[in-house]
Write a protein that holds these residues in place. Structure first.
Motif, PDB file in Angstrom:
ATOM      1  N   ARG A  63      10.711   0.590  -3.517  1.00 43.51           N
ATOM      2  CA  ARG A  63      11.825  -0.378  -4.156  1.00 43.51           C
ATOM      3  C   ARG A  63      11.145  -1.275  -5.015  1.00 43.51           C
ATOM      4  NH1 ARG A  63      15.571  -2.091   1.082  1.00 43.51           N
ATOM      5  NH2 ARG A  63      16.477   0.055   1.384  1.00 43.51           N
ATOM      6  N   ARG A  64       9.704  -1.573  -5.175  1.00 45.03           N
ATOM      7  CA  ARG A  64       9.075  -2.223  -6.211  1.00 45.03           C
ATOM      8  C   ARG A  64       8.966  -1.785  -7.550  1.00 45.03           C
ATOM      9  NH1 ARG A  64       4.652  -6.348  -3.427  1.00 45.03           N
ATOM     10  NH2 ARG A  64       5.704  -6.867  -1.637  1.00 45.03           N
ATOM     11  N   GLY A  65       9.200  -0.422  -7.502  1.00 41.72           N
ATOM     12  CA  GLY A  65       8.975   0.241  -8.858  1.00 41.72           C
ATOM     13  C   GLY A  65       7.937   1.417  -8.930  1.00 41.72           C
ATOM     14  N   ARG A  66       8.285   2.360  -9.654  1.00 44.80           N
ATOM     15  CA  ARG A  66       7.651   3.704  -9.902  1.00 44.80           C
ATOM     16  C   ARG A  66       6.056   3.287  -9.871  1.00 44.80           C
ATOM     17  NH1 ARG A  66       8.671   8.039 -14.411  1.00 44.80           N
ATOM     18  NH2 ARG A  66       7.612   9.796 -13.472  1.00 44.80           N
ATOM     19  N   ARG A  67       5.853   2.436 -10.615  1.00 46.80           N
ATOM     20  CA  ARG A  67       4.209   2.138 -10.744  1.00 46.80           C
ATOM     21  C   ARG A  67       3.301   2.010  -9.410  1.00 46.80           C
ATOM     22  NH1 ARG A  67       2.167  -3.290 -11.481  1.00 46.80           N
ATOM     23  NH2 ARG A  67       3.498  -4.784 -10.808  1.00 46.80           N
ATOM     24  N   TRP A  68       4.023   1.688  -8.486  1.00 46.33           N
ATOM     25  CA  TRP A  68       3.721   1.336  -7.288  1.00 46.33           C
ATOM     26  C   TRP A  68       3.454   2.668  -6.674  1.00 46.33           C
ATOM     27  CZ3 TRP A  68       0.738  -2.405  -6.744  1.00 46.33           C
ATOM     28  CH2 TRP A  68       0.668  -3.632  -7.392  1.00 46.33           C
ATOM     29  N   ILE A  69       4.325   3.490  -6.513  1.00 44.02           N
ATOM     30  CA  ILE A  69       4.491   4.824  -5.918  1.00 44.02           C
ATOM     31  C   ILE A  69       3.414   5.772  -6.551  1.00 44.02           C
ATOM     32  CG2 ILE A  69       5.922   7.028  -5.729  1.00 44.02           C
ATOM     33  CD1 ILE A  69       8.241   5.246  -5.749  1.00 44.02           C
ATOM     34  N   LEU A  70       3.213   5.563  -8.084  1.00 33.08           N
ATOM     35  CA  LEU A  70       2.290   6.202  -8.647  1.00 33.08           C
ATOM     36  C   LEU A  70       0.834   5.890  -8.307  1.00 33.08           C
ATOM     37  CD1 LEU A  70       3.620   6.471 -12.362  1.00 33.08           C
ATOM     38  CD2 LEU A  70       3.534   8.464 -10.752  1.00 33.08           C
ATOM     39  N   ALA A  71       0.706   4.478  -8.090  1.00 34.22           N
ATOM     40  CA  ALA A  71      -0.721   4.215  -7.445  1.00 34.22           C
ATOM     41  C   ALA A  71      -1.156   4.684  -6.265  1.00 34.22           C
ATOM     42  CB  ALA A  71      -0.793   2.728  -7.392  1.00 34.22           C
ATOM     43  N   VAL A  72      -0.035   4.836  -5.228  1.00 30.62           N
ATOM     44  CA  VAL A  72      -0.334   5.231  -3.984  1.00 30.62           C
ATOM     45  C   VAL A  72      -0.580   6.788  -4.081  1.00 30.62           C
ATOM     46  CG1 VAL A  72       0.701   5.859  -1.731  1.00 30.62           C
ATOM     47  CG2 VAL A  72       0.874   3.501  -2.803  1.00 30.62           C
ATOM     48  N   VAL A  73       0.199   7.466  -4.942  1.00 23.58           N
ATOM     49  CA  VAL A  73      -0.061   8.930  -5.164  1.00 23.58           C
ATOM     50  C   VAL A  73      -1.459   9.226  -5.692  1.00 23.58           C
ATOM     51  CG1 VAL A  73       0.570  10.939  -6.367  1.00 23.58           C
ATOM     52  CG2 VAL A  73       2.462   9.928  -5.587  1.00 23.58           C
ATOM     53  N   GLY A  74      -1.825   8.391  -6.596  1.00 22.24           N
ATOM     54  CA  GLY A  74      -3.260   8.443  -7.313  1.00 22.24           C
ATOM     55  C   GLY A  74      -4.429   8.131  -6.129  1.00 22.24           C
ATOM     56  N   ALA A  75      -4.044   7.170  -5.419  1.00 19.40           N
ATOM     57  CA  ALA A  75      -5.140   6.983  -4.477  1.00 19.40           C
ATOM     58  C   ALA A  75      -5.202   7.794  -3.362  1.00 19.40           C
ATOM     59  CB  ALA A  75      -4.849   5.554  -3.564  1.00 19.40           C
ATOM     60  N   SER A  76      -4.275   8.262  -2.815  1.00 20.41           N
ATOM     61  CA  SER A  76      -3.945   9.288  -1.899  1.00 20.41           C
ATOM     62  C   SER A  76      -4.865  10.687  -2.381  1.00 20.41           C
ATOM     63  CB  SER A  76      -2.620   9.834  -1.766  1.00 20.41           C
ATOM     64  OG  SER A  76      -1.882   8.779  -1.104  1.00 20.41           O
ATOM     65  N   SER A  77      -4.424  11.057  -3.753  1.00 15.09           N
ATOM     66  CA  SER A  77      -5.195  12.432  -4.445  1.00 15.09           C
ATOM     67  C   SER A  77      -6.639  12.070  -4.595  1.00 15.09           C
ATOM     68  CB  SER A  77      -4.536  12.450  -5.757  1.00 15.09           C
ATOM     69  OG  SER A  77      -3.237  12.447  -5.677  1.00 15.09           O
ATOM     70  N   GLY A  78      -7.015  10.796  -4.920  1.00 20.34           N
ATOM     71  CA  GLY A  78      -8.719  10.534  -4.987  1.00 20.34           C
ATOM     72  C   GLY A  78      -9.121  10.674  -3.496  1.00 20.34           C
ATOM     73  N   VAL A  79      -8.477  10.428  -2.275  1.00 16.70           N
ATOM     74  CA  VAL A  79      -9.072  10.446  -0.979  1.00 16.70           C
ATOM     75  C   VAL A  79      -9.407  11.754  -0.642  1.00 16.70           C
ATOM     76  CG1 VAL A  79      -8.530  10.026   1.386  1.00 16.70           C
ATOM     77  CG2 VAL A  79      -8.014   8.250  -0.232  1.00 16.70           C
ATOM     78  N   LEU A  80      -8.155  12.681  -0.947  1.00 19.97           N
ATOM     79  CA  LEU A  80      -8.285  14.137  -0.607  1.00 19.97           C
ATOM     80  C   LEU A  80      -9.234  14.730  -1.615  1.00 19.97           C
ATOM     81  CD1 LEU A  80      -4.452  15.002  -0.593  1.00 19.97           C
ATOM     82  CD2 LEU A  80      -5.995  14.999   1.150  1.00 19.97           C
ATOM     83  N   ALA A  81      -9.578  14.254  -2.794  1.00 19.36           N
ATOM     84  CA  ALA A  81     -10.648  14.952  -3.589  1.00 19.36           C
ATOM     85  C   ALA A  81     -11.745  14.575  -3.100  1.00 19.36           C
ATOM     86  CB  ALA A  81     -10.383  14.420  -5.055  1.00 19.36           C
TER      87      ALA A  81
END
Length: 257
Positions: free
Chosen positions: A118-136
């Motif tokens: 609910r805080r905006g798309r940029r925060w969702i993208l931040a979590v997606v990016g962080a999660s992808s980095g962890v998986l990588a």
């Protein structure tokens, strides 16, 4: 690798420095658990939470042996403090660091992303990016080193190490202690729900989710040493400590949050 690679330049001193760093951060976790539980249910809750965590199977061997799980506990406490302070970017960073130590924390990172929707798309993208980095990070190292991104998982399933088995009186004590902690946690969650204390209820949910993931993995052949459950034990200790405070001081012992 965030710690071991920089420490490798010290040569033979690297193992000693690793133990120094992990033990210091892990011990800080006990202090943060004390602070967290005291904030939720007073001094009784804080003392009980620390005692329960310190008595958890595998805590001291893992801490003294340089295991990463006590460090994960400390990072989790810091992440909760950052959330209460309204610093979502720091929370994402801390949860990502937790997930680099124990992959179970990746679920917490995803759950936090859902909270931020609910805080905006940029925060969702931040979590997606962080999660992808962890998986990588988890899969990429194996891929580069062995050519198989699942090499680590295969080695884990083939591991012969297993949790210390309990027999006789020791097993009975473990069962009774677990039952007491669960009962206290239920009391703590009930009181926290009435007081709208989301920190305690959230910790209880996190402990159950973490344990469920580990139990599910053990069901398909992965080992489950006691140390894997230490972050869940820390969350359960805070919840159970709050429950003890409620029993001794009444429902008013739980503070709203």
């Amino acid at each position: 690798m965030l710690l071991t690679v920089p420490l490798s330049i010290t040569g033979t001193a690297a193992p000693i420095l690793w133990l120094l760093v992990t033990r210091t951060i892990g011990l800080a976790g006990l202090g943060l658990v004390l602070r967290l539980a005291t904030r939720q249910g007073g001094a009784i809750a804080g003392a009980a939470a620390v005692a329960l965590l310190a008595a958890a199977p595998g805590w001291w061997p893992t801490l003294l042996g340089g295991g990463i799980e006590p460090v994960v506990v400390t990072l989790g406490c810091c992440a909760l403090a950052a959330h209460r302070a309204g610093r979502p970017l720091l929370v994402i960073a801390l949860l990502s660091a937790m997930a680099l130590g124990r992959e179970e924390a990746l679920l917490m990172l995803v759950a936090y992303g859902v909270m931020l929707r609910r805080r905006g798309r940029r925060w969702i993208l931040a979590v997606v990016g962080a999660s992808s980095g962890v998986l990588a990070a988890w899969l990429g190292g194996d891929w580069l080193g062995s050519g198989d991104p699942w090499r680590g998982a295969e080695l884990a399933r083939a591991a012969t190490a297993s949790p210390t088995s309990l027999h006789g009186p020791a097993l009975g004590i473990a069962v009774v202690a677990t039952a007491v902690v669960v009962a206290l946690a239920v009391v703590g969650v009930a009181a926290a729900w009435r007081a709208r204390n989301r920190a305690v209820t959230g910790l209880a949910a996190s402990a159950m989710a973490w344990a469920a993931v580990d139990l599910a993995l053990s069901g398909i052949g992965y080992p489950l040493p006691a140390r894997f459950l230490l972050p869940a034990a820390a969350a359960a200790a805070v919840t159970a400590g709050t429950g003890l405070a409620v029993l001794l001081r009444g429902p008013g012992a739980v503070r709203s949050s």
